[in-house]
Scaffold this motif. Structure first.
Motif, PDB file in Angstrom:
ATOM      1  N   VAL A 113      -4.766  10.056   2.744  1.00  0.00           N
ATOM      2  CA  VAL A 113      -4.457   8.619   2.681  1.00  0.00           C
ATOM      3  C   VAL A 113      -4.269   8.062   4.092  1.00  0.00           C
ATOM      4  O   VAL A 113      -4.638   6.926   4.384  1.00  0.00           O
ATOM      5  N   HIS A 114      -3.704   8.894   4.967  1.00  0.00           N
ATOM      6  CA  HIS A 114      -3.470   8.490   6.359  1.00  0.00           C
ATOM      7  C   HIS A 114      -4.156   9.507   7.287  1.00  0.00           C
ATOM      8  O   HIS A 114      -3.497  10.348   7.905  1.00  0.00           O
ATOM      9  N   GLU A 166       4.365   3.071   1.393  1.00  0.00           N
ATOM     10  CA  GLU A 166       3.564   4.060   0.674  1.00  0.00           C
ATOM     11  C   GLU A 166       3.204   3.575  -0.728  1.00  0.00           C
ATOM     12  O   GLU A 166       2.144   3.926  -1.256  1.00  0.00           O
ATOM     13  N   SER A 208      -0.086   2.136  -1.307  1.00  0.00           N
ATOM     14  CA  SER A 208      -1.225   3.063  -1.369  1.00  0.00           C
ATOM     15  C   SER A 208      -1.226   3.858  -2.676  1.00  0.00           C
ATOM     16  O   SER A 208      -1.813   4.941  -2.752  1.00  0.00           O
ATOM     17  N   ALA A 224      -4.624   4.966  -4.053  1.00  0.00           N
ATOM     18  CA  ALA A 224      -5.243   5.974  -3.193  1.00  0.00           C
ATOM     19  C   ALA A 224      -4.610   7.335  -3.421  1.00  0.00           C
ATOM     20  O   ALA A 224      -5.303   8.371  -3.493  1.00  0.00           O
ATOM     21  N   TYR A 225      -3.279   7.363  -3.541  1.00  0.00           N
ATOM     22  CA  TYR A 225      -2.595   8.626  -3.788  1.00  0.00           C
ATOM     23  C   TYR A 225      -2.984   9.217  -5.141  1.00  0.00           C
ATOM     24  O   TYR A 225      -3.182  10.432  -5.268  1.00  0.00           O
ATOM     25  N   CYS A 274      -6.286  10.886  -4.815  1.00  0.00           N
ATOM     26  CA  CYS A 274      -6.195  12.132  -4.045  1.00  0.00           C
ATOM     27  C   CYS A 274      -5.541  13.243  -4.858  1.00  0.00           C
ATOM     28  O   CYS A 274      -5.981  14.397  -4.826  1.00  0.00           O
TER      29      CYS A 274
END
Length: 285
Positions: free
Chosen positions: A127-128, A208, A211, A214-215, A218
């Motif tokens: 994510v980062h 966070e 996101s 996105a998490y 993942c």
């Protein structure tokens, strides 16, 4: 309890997986199960051939800390070790991404809990991706090198790592505490409202949260690629904490019970032949 329904044996869609389940009398049932876990850990310690690695992952507020406290409350202090992995230190960044996890693995006879795990290396860093640059990997010259293939290769290395330690006698159980976004919002509000919980709040929690999608992507990818027979993932509904704790505890218990060869060692024949003599010595002491 049928724990197999939480075990990932085929491709899973987190969006289509329940985050809420409520089991009646979960707290009382947990009290009984954790005592059984404690007894089996004593046997595992005496047997001296197996260890157990519990991996806990989940979004912020998913209940990892309190789960560790409640599930292992009755286990002998010598028998369980907890590692909470934060951002890598400067020394840890000078090694490969699995190094700090490898040296934290449990000794034979012990249970080790990774509260956040080696999977952070394919979750947070995905994510980062800028965090990867701090590892100074020769093949990575910029963010463009951090594509899906890079992270999938890392997942393959994680699988090899887990297979190796499983073959060496480490029982591996991996739990994703599956929290809904609405429930996380409630728990974050609780941290703000309740003075005794203020210390848990960080503005980064809100950063966070942005996101979230996105998490979830993942996590789903990592779970699907790395759930193996020797190191299975369990997706645990986490909106109700008591139920989540019970499911994890029951999974641990059933796993330990499945190792029929794990028994306390017998006394040698010489000692056994003199037991009555030893008893008399104590009686006459």
């Amino acid at each position: 309890m049928n724990i197999d329904k939480y075990k990932i044996t085929k491709k899973v869609s987190l969006a289509n997986t329940d985050t809420f389940k409520e089991i009646e009398d979960a707290k009382d049932k947990l009290k009984h199960i954790r005592r059984e876990i404690s007894e089996l850990q004593d046997v595992m310690y005496a047997h001296g051939k197996y260890s157990m690695l519990i991996c806990l992952q989940g979004m912020d507020t998913s209940g990892k800390d309190s789960l560790v406290r409640e599930v292992f409350k009755d286990v002998n202090a010598r028998g369980v070790v907890v590692h909470s992995f934060k951002a890598p230190t400067s020394n840890e960044l000078k090694h490969d991404f699995l190094w700090r996890h490898y040296i934290a693995l449990p000794q034979r006879g012990k249970i080790c809990v990774f509260n956040r795990t080696h999977y952070e290396n394919v979750l947070v860093t995905r994510v980062h991706p800028q965090y990867i640059l701090g590892e100074n990997i020769p093949s990575v010259t910029g963010l463009d090198d951090l594509d899906d293939a890079f992270y999938h290769k890392r997942m393959e290395r994680i699988v090899y790592f887990e297979e190796h330690i499983a073959e060496s006698g480490t029982i591996i159980l991996k739990f994703f505490l599956h929290l809904s976004k609405d429930e996380q919002k409630k728990r974050l509000f609780r941290r703000l409202r309740m003075k005794v919980k203020n210390w848990k709040f960080s503005k980064d929690d809100l950063k966070e949260r942005k996101s979230w999608s996105a998490y979830q992507e993942c996590y789903e990818d990592a779970i699907n690629r790395t759930s193996k027979d020797f190191a299975p993932w369990y997706v645990v509904p986490a909106d109700d904490k008591a139920t989540a704790r019970l499911i994890v505890a029951e999974t641990i218990l059933q796993s330990l019970q499945s190792y029929k060869d794990m028994v306390e060692p017998s006394l040698d024949k010489e000692t056994l032949s003199h037991l009555d003599e030893f008893k008399k010595q104590l009686e006459n002491d």
